[in-house]
Design an enzyme around this catalytic site. Structure first.
Site, PDB file in Angstrom:
ATOM      1  N   HIS A  37      10.565   5.336  -1.258  1.00 27.17           N
ATOM      2  CA  HIS A  37      11.481   6.155  -1.807  1.00 27.17           C
ATOM      3  C   HIS A  37      12.925   5.522  -1.805  1.00 27.17           C
ATOM      4  CE1 HIS A  37       8.322   9.198  -0.071  1.00 27.17           C
ATOM      5  NE2 HIS A  37       8.481   9.606  -1.442  1.00 27.17           N
ATOM      6  N   ASP A 152       2.975   5.965  -9.132  1.00 28.61           N
ATOM      7  CA  ASP A 152       2.391   7.009  -9.487  1.00 28.61           C
ATOM      8  C   ASP A 152       2.461   6.853 -11.109  1.00 28.61           C
ATOM      9  OD1 ASP A 152       1.983   9.129  -7.264  1.00 28.61           O
ATOM     10  OD2 ASP A 152       3.926   8.117  -6.998  1.00 28.61           O
ATOM     11  N   SER A 187       3.078   5.303   1.018  1.00 34.18           N
ATOM     12  CA  SER A 187       2.928   6.602   0.555  1.00 34.18           C
ATOM     13  C   SER A 187       3.027   7.537   1.586  1.00 34.18           C
ATOM     14  CB  SER A 187       1.490   6.690   0.006  1.00 34.18           C
ATOM     15  OG  SER A 187       1.137   8.134  -0.007  1.00 34.18           O
TER      16      SER A 187
HETATM   17  P1  AMP Z   1       6.711  11.781  -3.570  1.00 30.40           P
HETATM   18  O1  AMP Z   1       7.466  12.107  -2.629  1.00 30.40           O
HETATM   19  O2  AMP Z   1       5.470  11.019  -3.269  1.00 30.40           O
HETATM   20  O3  AMP Z   1       6.570  12.673  -4.792  1.00 30.40           O
HETATM   21  O4  AMP Z   1       7.359  10.511  -4.421  1.00 30.40           O
HETATM   22  C1  AMP Z   1       8.635  10.766  -4.836  1.00 30.40           C
HETATM   23  C2  AMP Z   1       8.777   9.469  -5.925  1.00 30.40           C
HETATM   24  O5  AMP Z   1       8.668   8.179  -4.983  1.00 30.40           O
HETATM   25  C3  AMP Z   1       8.176   9.349  -6.818  1.00 30.40           C
HETATM   26  O6  AMP Z   1       8.608   8.906  -8.067  1.00 30.40           O
HETATM   27  C4  AMP Z   1       7.043   8.141  -6.448  1.00 30.40           C
HETATM   28  O7  AMP Z   1       6.440   7.508  -7.578  1.00 30.40           O
HETATM   29  C5  AMP Z   1       7.783   7.297  -5.750  1.00 30.40           C
HETATM   30  N1  AMP Z   1       7.005   6.436  -4.842  1.00 30.40           N
HETATM   31  C6  AMP Z   1       6.082   6.906  -4.135  1.00 30.40           C
HETATM   32  N2  AMP Z   1       5.620   5.919  -3.252  1.00 30.40           N
HETATM   33  C7  AMP Z   1       6.263   4.616  -3.650  1.00 30.40           C
HETATM   34  C8  AMP Z   1       6.062   3.407  -3.535  1.00 30.40           C
HETATM   35  N3  AMP Z   1       5.359   2.727  -2.527  1.00 30.40           N
HETATM   36  N4  AMP Z   1       6.838   2.495  -3.976  1.00 30.40           N
HETATM   37  C9  AMP Z   1       7.862   2.914  -4.953  1.00 30.40           C
HETATM   38  N5  AMP Z   1       7.907   4.211  -5.117  1.00 30.40           N
HETATM   39  C10 AMP Z   1       7.495   5.192  -4.810  1.00 30.40           C
END
Ligand code: AMP
Length: 282
Positions: A37, A152, A187
Site C-alpha cells: 500500500h 489485483d 497482502s
Molecule cells: P486492499 O487494501 O487489499 O483493497 O488494496 C488496496 C490497494 O493496494 C489495491 O490497489 C491493491 O492492488 C494494492 N495492493 C495490495 N497488495 C499489494 C502489493 N503487495 N503490492 C502492491 N500493491 C498492492
C-alpha cells in the site's frame, strides 16, 4: 495529514485545493496497510501534488461473510503509517456515509467477461461490489489519478473498464506488486497466516516463476496442469492457475509466442485465500 470522515467535509476541502492545483492522486484501500500500500502512496506522491488515501472495508465486495468478519483491522497503526509516509488527506467514511440509502437498487455495471472468469467465477458479485465502492469514492474524491496494485490484476482491468463505461475523468496507474523476501505477495490477508504458512505460501510465486521460465509457444495445457498439481501437492486448495492475454484476460491454451501473457493463480492455504500473478512476457 487531515482525517475526514464525511463526504461534505472532503468535498469542501478538495474543492479549495482544486482551485489552486491540478493533480490529486488517490490510493483507495481497505486498511491493514503493508509496504505494498505504501508503495502506491509513494508513486502517488511522485506524480501528484496532493495524496489522498481512503480506508473503507467495503462490505458489498465480500461474497463470503466469514471473510468479511475476519478481515484484519489495524486502524491506529494505519493512520500512523499513512501520516509517516506523507499522505495528505485520509478519507475514512463509515458504511452509512458510503451507502446512505439501502433501498436504492444497486446499479449493475456491464463488465463483460471480466465478471465471470477467474476471480469473477469464484467470487460471484465481488467485482460489482468493487465497482460500487470505487465509483462512489472516485465521484467523491474526483482524483486526476488513481493508483492500484498489479497484485489485483483483474481488479485493475475491471477499474479500467469502469473508468471507460462511466466516463470518469481519472487516469489509472498500475503499480508493481511488492513481495516478502521469500516472494510471497504482500497482502492484508497474510496477517492471518501462521509463520509456517507464510513460508509455505511462497510456493505460489515459485510456481508462477517456474511457468515463466519454461513457457514455449504451442500448447500451454500441460504447463498449467503441472503448476496446479504442484500447488495441490503442497497443501494448497487450488481454485485456478490460468494463463491469459495480458491486455484482456482472454484465456490462452495455445500460445503464438508473441502475445503478451499473464499467469494468475488463486489458492487457499488453510482458510486463507491468496491470489497472485506475474506477466510472462513483458
Ligand atoms: P486492499 O487494501 O487489499 O483493497 O488494496 C488496496 C490497494 O493496494 C489495491 O490497489 C491493491 O492492488 C494494492 N495492493 C495490495 N497488495 C499489494 C502489493 N503487495 N503490492 C502492491 N500493491 C498492492
Amino acid at each position: 495529514m487531515i482525517i475526514i470522515k464525511t463526504i461534505d467535509g472532503i468535498t469542501s476541502r478538495l474543492r479549495k485545493f482544486r482551485s489552486i492545483h491540478s493533480s490529486i492522486g488517490f490510493v483507495p484501500t481497505m486498511g491493514a496497510l503493508h509496504k505494498g500500500h505504501i508503495s502506491l502512496l509513494q508513486n502517488c506522491k511522485q506524480v501528484c501534488e496532493l495524496a489522498v488515501s481512503s480506508i473503507f472495508i467495503n462490505p458489498t465486495q465480500f461474497n463470503n461473510a466469514d471473510d468479511f468478519k475476519k478481515y484484519p483491522v489495524t486502524l491506529e497503526q494505519d493512520i500512523y503509517t499513512l501520516e509517516k509516509n506523507g499522505c495528505d488527506v485520509l478519507f475514512l467514511p463509515d458504511t452509512n456515509e458510503m451507502y446512505p440509502d439501502e433501498t436504492i437498487p444497486k446499479k449493475h455495471f456491464d463488465l463483460g467477461q471480466l465478471e465471470i472468469i477467474l476471480e469473477g467465477k469464484y467470487r460471484p458479485g465481488h467485482f460489482q461490489g468493487v465497482c460500487q465502492a470505487v465509483k462512489r469514492l472516485l465521484e467523491i474524491v474526483m482524483p486526476s489519478h488513481v493508483f492500484m496494485g498489479q497484485k489485483d490484476y483483474q481488479q485493475c482491468m475491471v477499474i479500467k473498464k469502469l473508468l471507460e463505461i462511466e466516463n470518469l475523468n481519472t487516469q489509472l496507474i498500475i503499480c508493481t506488486t511488492l513481495r516478502e523476501e521469500n516472494g510471497l505477495a504482500m497482502s492484508s490477508r497474510n496477517l492471518r497466516l501462521s509463520e509456517k504458512q507464510r513460508e509455505d505460501a511462497a510456493a505460489i510465486y515459485k510456481t508462477l516463476r517456474h511457468v515463466k521460465q519454461n513457457i514455449r509457444s504451442g500448447s500451454l495445457l500441460q504447463l498449467k496442469k503441472d503448476a496446479q498439481d504442484y500447488l495441490s501437492g503442497n497443501n494448497f486448495k487450488v481454485e485456478y492457475v490460468e494463463i491469459a492475454e495480458a491486455d484482456n484476460l482472454n484465456i490462452v491454451d495455445e500460445w503464438d509466442g508473441v502475445t503478451r501473457l499473464v499467469i494468475l493463480a488463486a489458492a487457499f492455504i488453510g482458510d486463507v485465500r491468496l491470489i497472485d500473478n506475474i506477466l510472462l512476457k513483458d
